[in-house]
Every structure is written in C-alpha cells, then in structure tokens.
Design a protein around this motif. Structure first.
Motif, PDB file in Angstrom:
ATOM      1  N   ALA A 163       0.737  -1.371  -0.032  1.00 23.42           N
ATOM      2  CA  ALA A 163      -0.076   0.058   0.123  1.00 23.42           C
ATOM      3  C   ALA A 163       1.058   1.262  -0.062  1.00 23.42           C
ATOM      4  N   GLY A 164       1.905   1.068   0.711  1.00 25.70           N
ATOM      5  CA  GLY A 164       2.903   2.263   0.697  1.00 25.70           C
ATOM      6  C   GLY A 164       3.889   2.265  -0.501  1.00 25.70           C
ATOM      7  N   GLY A 165       3.541   1.511  -1.566  1.00 21.64           N
ATOM      8  CA  GLY A 165       4.440   1.468  -2.710  1.00 21.64           C
ATOM      9  C   GLY A 165       5.809   1.092  -2.702  1.00 21.64           C
ATOM     10  N   GLY A 166       6.121   0.345  -1.561  1.00 24.55           N
ATOM     11  CA  GLY A 166       7.490  -0.377  -1.208  1.00 24.55           C
ATOM     12  C   GLY A 166       7.687  -1.931  -1.763  1.00 24.55           C
ATOM     13  N   ALA A 167       8.642  -2.250  -1.577  1.00 25.08           N
ATOM     14  CA  ALA A 167       8.942  -3.588  -2.046  1.00 25.08           C
ATOM     15  C   ALA A 167       8.741  -4.617  -0.644  1.00 25.08           C
ATOM     16  N   THR A 168       8.378  -5.891  -1.164  1.00 25.93           N
ATOM     17  CA  THR A 168       8.173  -6.771  -0.271  1.00 25.93           C
ATOM     18  C   THR A 168       8.364  -8.183  -0.785  1.00 25.93           C
ATOM     19  N   VAL A 169       8.977  -9.071   0.065  1.00 22.08           N
ATOM     20  CA  VAL A 169       9.473 -10.394  -0.456  1.00 22.08           C
ATOM     21  C   VAL A 169       8.635 -11.354   0.389  1.00 22.08           C
ATOM     22  N   ALA A 170       7.760 -12.430  -0.122  1.00 24.07           N
ATOM     23  CA  ALA A 170       7.091 -13.155   0.632  1.00 24.07           C
ATOM     24  C   ALA A 170       7.904 -14.498   0.370  1.00 24.07           C
ATOM     25  N   VAL A 171       8.403 -15.316   1.501  1.00 26.55           N
ATOM     26  CA  VAL A 171       9.297 -16.663   1.669  1.00 26.55           C
ATOM     27  C   VAL A 171       8.063 -17.713   1.860  1.00 26.55           C
ATOM     28  N   LEU A 172       7.856 -18.741   1.114  1.00 25.69           N
ATOM     29  CA  LEU A 172       6.880 -19.806   1.254  1.00 25.69           C
ATOM     30  C   LEU A 172       7.545 -20.736   1.830  1.00 25.69           C
ATOM     31  N   GLY A 173       6.691 -21.619   2.654  1.00 19.92           N
ATOM     32  CA  GLY A 173       7.297 -23.057   3.045  1.00 19.92           C
ATOM     33  C   GLY A 173       6.566 -24.245   1.872  1.00 19.92           C
ATOM     34  N   THR A 174       5.834 -23.640   0.865  1.00 18.67           N
ATOM     35  CA  THR A 174       5.266 -24.278  -0.032  1.00 18.67           C
ATOM     36  C   THR A 174       6.006 -24.304  -1.363  1.00 18.67           C
ATOM     37  N   GLY A 175       5.560 -24.681  -2.580  1.00 23.70           N
ATOM     38  CA  GLY A 175       5.982 -24.308  -3.621  1.00 23.70           C
ATOM     39  C   GLY A 175       5.744 -22.985  -3.947  1.00 23.70           C
ATOM     40  N   PRO A 176       6.640 -22.323  -4.985  1.00 26.70           N
ATOM     41  CA  PRO A 176       6.307 -20.974  -5.338  1.00 26.70           C
ATOM     42  C   PRO A 176       4.762 -20.575  -5.841  1.00 26.70           C
ATOM     43  N   ASP A 177       4.143 -21.651  -6.368  1.00 29.46           N
ATOM     44  CA  ASP A 177       2.998 -21.481  -7.011  1.00 29.46           C
ATOM     45  C   ASP A 177       1.750 -21.970  -6.070  1.00 29.46           C
ATOM     46  N   VAL A 178       2.100 -22.231  -4.803  1.00 20.58           N
ATOM     47  CA  VAL A 178       1.033 -22.699  -3.886  1.00 20.58           C
ATOM     48  C   VAL A 178       0.926 -21.601  -2.733  1.00 20.58           C
ATOM     49  N   PRO A 179      -0.087 -20.802  -2.829  1.00 23.63           N
ATOM     50  CA  PRO A 179      -0.329 -19.739  -1.900  1.00 23.63           C
ATOM     51  C   PRO A 179      -0.709 -20.489  -0.530  1.00 23.63           C
ATOM     52  N   TYR A 180      -0.262 -20.147   0.647  1.00 26.40           N
ATOM     53  CA  TYR A 180      -0.441 -20.678   1.834  1.00 26.40           C
ATOM     54  C   TYR A 180      -0.659 -19.707   2.815  1.00 26.40           C
ATOM     55  N   PRO A 181      -1.746 -19.250   3.676  1.00 22.08           N
ATOM     56  CA  PRO A 181      -3.015 -20.098   3.518  1.00 22.08           C
ATOM     57  C   PRO A 181      -3.848 -19.722   2.058  1.00 22.08           C
ATOM     58  N   ALA A 183      -6.399 -18.477   1.502  1.00 23.43           N
ATOM     59  CA  ALA A 183      -7.195 -17.066   1.535  1.00 23.43           C
ATOM     60  C   ALA A 183      -6.117 -16.028   1.224  1.00 23.43           C
ATOM     61  N   ASN A 184      -4.785 -15.971   1.106  1.00 25.26           N
ATOM     62  CA  ASN A 184      -3.907 -15.097   0.665  1.00 25.26           C
ATOM     63  C   ASN A 184      -3.525 -15.292  -0.657  1.00 25.26           C
ATOM     64  N   ALA A 185      -4.232 -16.076  -1.554  1.00 27.82           N
ATOM     65  CA  ALA A 185      -3.868 -16.243  -2.898  1.00 27.82           C
ATOM     66  C   ALA A 185      -3.938 -14.621  -3.754  1.00 27.82           C
ATOM     67  N   ALA A 186      -4.682 -13.936  -3.631  1.00 24.52           N
ATOM     68  CA  ALA A 186      -4.716 -12.635  -4.129  1.00 24.52           C
ATOM     69  C   ALA A 186      -3.674 -11.784  -3.714  1.00 24.52           C
ATOM     70  N   LEU A 187      -3.025 -11.728  -2.569  1.00 26.42           N
ATOM     71  CA  LEU A 187      -2.028 -11.160  -2.026  1.00 26.42           C
ATOM     72  C   LEU A 187      -0.640 -11.927  -2.526  1.00 26.42           C
ATOM     73  N   HIS A 188      -0.615 -13.217  -2.580  1.00 29.61           N
ATOM     74  CA  HIS A 188       0.512 -13.931  -3.148  1.00 29.61           C
ATOM     75  C   HIS A 188       0.694 -13.316  -4.796  1.00 29.61           C
TER      76      HIS A 188
END
Length: 379
Positions: A163-181, A183-188
């Motif tokens: 929302a602030g126009g900044g950079a963010t990195v999400a590190v997953l415990g699943t494959g890169p194509d598997v959002p978890y939970p 419910a966070n598919a759109a955020l992924h």
C-alpha cells in the motif's frame, strides 16, 4: 550449455532433497548444475551425497521435473542456484543456505536491504496495526519488508508495504505457485507482480509442517534484521528471531502489555538481548549502516562506476553494454512524477532487465524512489 539444460539439472538436484550442503559442494566443485549431474555416482559420493540422494539423481521423477520446467517457462519466473552470481549475498552468508530459490517476480528484490517483520498468526488489533505502521514506515524509508505470507502479522506487513508503494518479499514453505493459506492467493499474486515470491521447494509442493521452520531461516537470512511484533512464548516468530541471531543479524522486538500473552515472546527476546524498539525510526537508524554495506556489495556485483553531475553513481553491467549516454538517457527519462517501466523502456531504448538493475542501485543510493512499481527522482 543452454540455460534450459542447466535448469533441468538444477531442478533434479533440488528434487534429490536431503541435506543441502553436499549438493552445494557438488555445484561448487563442478561449476554448473549440468556438469554436477553429469559427473556421476562417484563424484556424488565424493561430495558426500547420501545414497537416497544419489538414487534420486539416477532415477529422477520426470513428471516432477517437467512440471518445474513448465513453471519456469512462464514470464516473471526465475530459478537462482547456489552457483549463480545473482544468489542473494546476505542469504549466502547465513547458516545452511538453500541450494536454490524459485522466484516469482523481480529477483533483484532479493538484493534489496530488507527487514523481516514477523509475529502471531492471530494477533490483537493493536498488533496488526503495529505491523502495518512499521511496514509502511520501512517501505517509505526504502527498506523492503520480508515475511512469510502467513495469516496475521505477516499479512498485515505485506499489505502495508504494498500500500505504501514499497518492496516486499514473501518466503513460502510451499512451492512458489502454492499460496498458503489459500485465503492469501490474491496477496500472493500482488507480491509476485510488485515484489518477489520466493521458495526453495519445487512448484506444486503443498504445505508440510516441517517446511515452515525451514522457511524461517530464509526469511531471516534474506534480511538485515528481524522485527517481532507479537509472539507467544512458543511460536514460529521466535524461531525466526533465533535463526536471525545465529546468522549474525539484528533482532528487534516490540514490548507490550504484561497482560497480553502475545507479548511474552517479545519480552523474552528483550531479556535475551534483542533490541527494544517503540518507533520505526529507531529500527531504520540501527540498520542504515548495514544497508550501506549491502549497497556496496551490489555495486561490486554490477561493477561500473559513472558520474551524474558531481555525484558518483554506479552503472550495472548486463548483457548489453551501457555507456554514459545510456545512463543520462535514463536520468532524463525520470521526472519528479512516478513513471512506469514501460515508459522508461520507450524513452531510453534500454531493456527492462538493465533498467531494473540501474534503478535498484539508484534506489539504494537514495537518488530514486519507487511507488507502486513506478519510479521518480528523489532529489
């Protein structure tokens, strides 16, 4: 040797699973994944691969490898191996770094100075607000926000950074194509578009309990420091904090009410030596010297100093050679209003890859700011 062949061999090494240190040693010894795979069982044994790993390399799961190759063929998907010069330098210096990373989005973000923001999956409203406030301030300062895409504090931190126009990195415990939970598919998807989604696991791998503590070492390893917002006395956030300390990184904790059970983990960290922070500017000031060290490492990687007026900046070396006229073209293409990458490509004639590296350097040096994937002069 083609990139496709090397990717196929690296995927096979990833799929062999087990301890990563022997496979990293194999890559170092042979210089490429294809050469390491072709070296055969004797070389694998010399590198101390287990019998199970050697058996997996001799008879790989073709469907699994082809699925990973298909994922890599999509735009914006990358695979960075231990032997790759683009492997993130902070992660390389951490204990037990992963053999390779699948990245959806911009792999340059993994070089960006970052702070891990972690905490409870079921935070209090105040904890959620604190996560958002700190992430927003970190993003505004030019620091990226790293977290694990989990519910609660992770989600609030990712959303506020975006929302602030900044950079963010999400590190997953699943494959890169598997959002978890789920419910966070759109955020992924949003993070993959505006930042980077990272996993050491093959595409298609679902959630497994053992993967999440392991994922936490990557969150800590990619970050200059780790901030714990709210955490119970036994929580994954405390694991991330411990791993950050073991990697020689700074650990920060927000204090809370003595009546809040989610403050107890933070209070324990503070008793054990974590820095107590109450305001984002305290954390930003503490990490500023470390961010400059990372900027210096990136300048060495890209390795091409140039001048802009009286101020030295750095020119990246990529597949196409840049000269001062190219750099001046980019500088003039940037204004004080945010400009998207497509327009910068049109105005300069440079490729997105070259522009991305140049803009990252300029961000680190404070000359350019980014907002929602658009760039403008910061001074």
């Amino acid at each position: 040797m083609s990139e496709t062949a090397d990717h196929y061999a690296l995927i096979a090494l990833i799929a062999a699973d087990g301890a990563s240190a022997p496979r990293r040693a194999l890559l170092e010894r042979h210089g490429s994944a294809a050469a390491a795979l072709a070296a055969g069982p004797t070389a694998w044994r010399e590198a101390k691969l287990s019998e199970a790993q050697a058996a997996a390399l001799q008879a790989p799961d073709r469907a699994e490898l082809e699925r990973a190759q298909a994922w890599l063929a999509a735009p914006g998907h990358h695979l960075i191996g231990w032997h790759d010069p683009d492997y993130p330098p902070l992660l390389r210096r951490s204990p037990n770094p992963p053999l390779a990373l699948f990245v959806a989005g911009d792999p340059n973000r993994l070089w960006h100075p970052a702070v891990a923001v972690v905490g409870s999956r079921a935070p209090t409203p105040g904890g959620r607000d604190n996560a958002a406030d700190f992430a927003r301030a970190l993003a505004a300062s030019g620091l990226a926000v790293t977290s694990g895409l989990a519910a609660g504090i992770d989600t609030a931190a990712h959303q506020a950074a975006l929302a602030g126009g900044g950079a963010t990195v999400a590190v997953l415990g699943t494959g890169p194509d598997v959002p978890y939970p789920r419910a966070n598919a759109a955020l992924h998807a949003r993070i993959a578009e505006a930042g980077a989604v990272v996993s050491e696991h093959l595409p298609g791998i679902g959630a497994r309990p053992a993967h999440f503590p392991s994922r936490n070492r990557i969150i800590a390893g990619l970050s200059l420091g780790t901030l714990v917002i709210e955490a119970a006395e036994r929580s994954g956030a405390l694991i991330t904090a411990r791993l950050a300390a073991e990697a020689g990184r700074e650990v920060f904790a927000l204090p809370g009410s003595i009546h809040n059970p989610l403050a107890r983990g933070c209070h324990r960290l503070i008793r054990d030596g974590a820095a107590l922070v109450e305001r984002p500017d305290e954390l930003i000031a503490a990490l500023a010297p470390l961010a400059q060290e990372l900027a210096a490492a990136l300048r060495l990687r890209l390795n091409a100093p140039i001048q802009c007026g009286h101020t030295p900046v750095t020119r990246p070396v990529q597949d196409e050679r840049l000269d001062d006229r190219n750099y001046q073209s980019l500088w003039h293409a940037l204004g004080h209003d945010p400009t998207g990458m497509d327009h910068l490509v049109e105005r300069t004639g440079l490729t997105p890859a070259v522009l991305s590296s140049m803009l990252l350097i300029m961000e680190l040096e404070g000359r350019v700011a980014a907002q929602h994937g658009r760039y403008f002069r910061n001074r």
